[in-house]
Write a protein that holds these residues in place. Sequence first.
Motif, PDB file in Angstrom:
ATOM      1  N   ILE A  46       0.849  -1.196   0.000  1.00  0.00           N
ATOM      2  CA  ILE A  46       0.000   0.000   0.000  1.00  0.00           C
ATOM      3  C   ILE A  46       0.879   1.240   0.000  1.00  0.00           C
ATOM      4  CG2 ILE A  46      -1.892  -1.173   1.191  1.00  0.00           C
ATOM      5  CD1 ILE A  46      -1.092   0.308   3.739  1.00  0.00           C
ATOM      6  N   THR A  47       0.278   2.403  -0.289  1.00  0.00           N
ATOM      7  CA  THR A  47       1.053   3.648  -0.356  1.00  0.00           C
ATOM      8  C   THR A  47       0.839   4.540   0.856  1.00  0.00           C
ATOM      9  OG1 THR A  47      -0.731   4.737  -1.590  1.00  0.00           O
ATOM     10  CG2 THR A  47       1.023   3.681  -2.877  1.00  0.00           C
ATOM     11  N   ASN A  48      -0.110   4.179   1.733  1.00  0.00           N
ATOM     12  CA  ASN A  48      -0.397   4.990   2.921  1.00  0.00           C
ATOM     13  C   ASN A  48       0.447   4.489   4.095  1.00  0.00           C
ATOM     14  OD1 ASN A  48      -1.491   6.301   5.169  1.00  0.00           O
ATOM     15  ND2 ASN A  48      -3.547   6.307   4.304  1.00  0.00           N
ATOM     16  N   PRO A  49       1.409   5.319   4.602  1.00  0.00           N
ATOM     17  CA  PRO A  49       2.309   4.843   5.650  1.00  0.00           C
ATOM     18  C   PRO A  49       1.737   4.898   7.058  1.00  0.00           C
ATOM     19  CG  PRO A  49       2.858   7.092   5.092  1.00  0.00           C
ATOM     20  CD  PRO A  49       1.721   6.690   4.180  1.00  0.00           C
ATOM     21  N   ALA A  50       0.538   5.467   7.238  1.00  0.00           N
ATOM     22  CA  ALA A  50      -0.013   5.650   8.581  1.00  0.00           C
ATOM     23  C   ALA A  50      -0.240   4.300   9.263  1.00  0.00           C
ATOM     24  CB  ALA A  50      -1.330   6.422   8.507  1.00  0.00           C
ATOM     25  N   LEU A  51       0.103   4.227  10.548  1.00  0.00           N
ATOM     26  CA  LEU A  51      -0.082   2.993  11.311  1.00  0.00           C
ATOM     27  C   LEU A  51      -1.539   2.571  11.290  1.00  0.00           C
ATOM     28  CD1 LEU A  51       1.076   0.855  13.234  1.00  0.00           C
ATOM     29  CD2 LEU A  51       0.656   2.428  15.122  1.00  0.00           C
ATOM     30  N   GLN A  52      -2.466   3.531  11.358  1.00  0.00           N
ATOM     31  CA  GLN A  52      -3.896   3.230  11.357  1.00  0.00           C
ATOM     32  C   GLN A  52      -4.299   2.554  10.048  1.00  0.00           C
ATOM     33  OE1 GLN A  52      -6.278   6.519  12.607  1.00  0.00           O
ATOM     34  NE2 GLN A  52      -8.173   5.650  11.884  1.00  0.00           N
ATOM     35  N   ALA A  53      -3.750   3.030   8.919  1.00  0.00           N
ATOM     36  CA  ALA A  53      -4.073   2.437   7.615  1.00  0.00           C
ATOM     37  C   ALA A  53      -3.536   1.012   7.514  1.00  0.00           C
ATOM     38  CB  ALA A  53      -3.491   3.298   6.494  1.00  0.00           C
ATOM     39  N   ARG A  54      -2.352   0.793   8.061  1.00  0.00           N
ATOM     40  CA  ARG A  54      -1.770  -0.561   8.031  1.00  0.00           C
ATOM     41  C   ARG A  54      -2.635  -1.546   8.819  1.00  0.00           C
ATOM     42  NH1 ARG A  54       4.559   0.326   9.665  1.00  0.00           N
ATOM     43  NH2 ARG A  54       5.056   2.048   8.266  1.00  0.00           N
ATOM     44  N   LYS A  55      -2.960  -1.130  10.049  1.00  0.00           N
ATOM     45  CA  LYS A  55      -3.740  -2.028  10.898  1.00  0.00           C
ATOM     46  C   LYS A  55      -5.108  -2.315  10.302  1.00  0.00           C
ATOM     47  CE  LYS A  55      -1.584  -0.944  15.378  1.00  0.00           C
ATOM     48  NZ  LYS A  55      -1.795  -0.364  16.725  1.00  0.00           N
TER      49      LYS A  55
END
Length: 378
Positions: A46-55
């Motif tokens: 994915i291209t979104n590095p935010a921890l929230q987006a990963r989880k």
Amino acid sequence: MKLNKEDILKALETITVPGEGQNMVESGAVKNIVTFADEVIVDITITNPALQARKKTEVEILKAIHEKVYAKAQVKVNLKVEAPAKPAATEIKGKAIPGIKNIVAVASGKGGVGKSTVTANLAVTLAKMGFKVGVLDADIYGPSMPIMFDVELERPLSVTVDGKSKMKPVENYGVKILSIGFFTKPDQAVIWRGPMASKALNQMIFDAAWGELDFLLLDLPPGTGDIHLSIMQSLPITGAVVVSTPQNVALADAKKGVAMFQQDSINVPVLGIIENMAYFTPAELPENKYYIFGKEGAKHLSEDLQVPLLGEIPLVQSIREAGDVGRPAALQTATPLEKAFEKITQNVVQEVVYRNTDLPPTEAIKITTMAGCSAVKK
């Protein structure tokens, strides 16, 4: 039970990639699927590095496979963050300030939400944690840092660095500070056009002897205007923090603030949202919470925009009093406020680490004028 790769792909087609508007299969986020009996390994990019987006991505993959393929499947998700490619021909490197590692902009779409108060308390908390910190009061028309740090009577001194005359920032509580408020009288209004304000900011940025800093916090004015573009034109900003209250009017403006940083032509990573004045707890009823401006508005906004919620700050009289007397509330020890600001500051630092690990350095933007309008492009 032996899992089928095609069934897993169909399940992943029901998941939207954060920030892309396509499902995982269409966008190419699914790089590989390996199955063995009731085990499945999914490689995702994915291209979104935010921890929230990963989880959220990991949770949705597990949920989709368990609900649509096999409830007892053993699922492993290998998630990789990859920055979107940028055309080399349009790259313009930012003019970095030697010695400053991270530049964090603190912004708000709306005035009166406590952006400067949050900036001051973030700064002193970072300093208490052992970081070297500076604050640039970029709110040209309403500078407040001299009052909040109890240095309104101080003036920056002139020092010589490498044969050049530089401004030495005023320092208090372990934080270095520069503000237009140091160069104006308390009752003097700053009545400047955009170019004059931008020139003054550039002087405070580049003609200052900041020295070695782990963090330079930029207290931006409210809104999304000329000063914001000038700052982002001048500096490669590491990331931005947006401050809002829970009420709908403030959230609508905060959403615009996030959108400004996320525009392709600006592309400054948003580290997260801080909710100020989240609730009120009276001293005589310490267990009670009254949601005067609404409940969890910033939390819902952060979920909608796929950016982290960095924390909540209660509506407490002592925060205002502390700012008015020039001693930020986070300096108080063993108080709920100190803990709240510590948690938020830890989250900011964590997001900066993620951002620096997963994304290339931010570039300064180039501002041009076309057909009488201000346009922004790389």
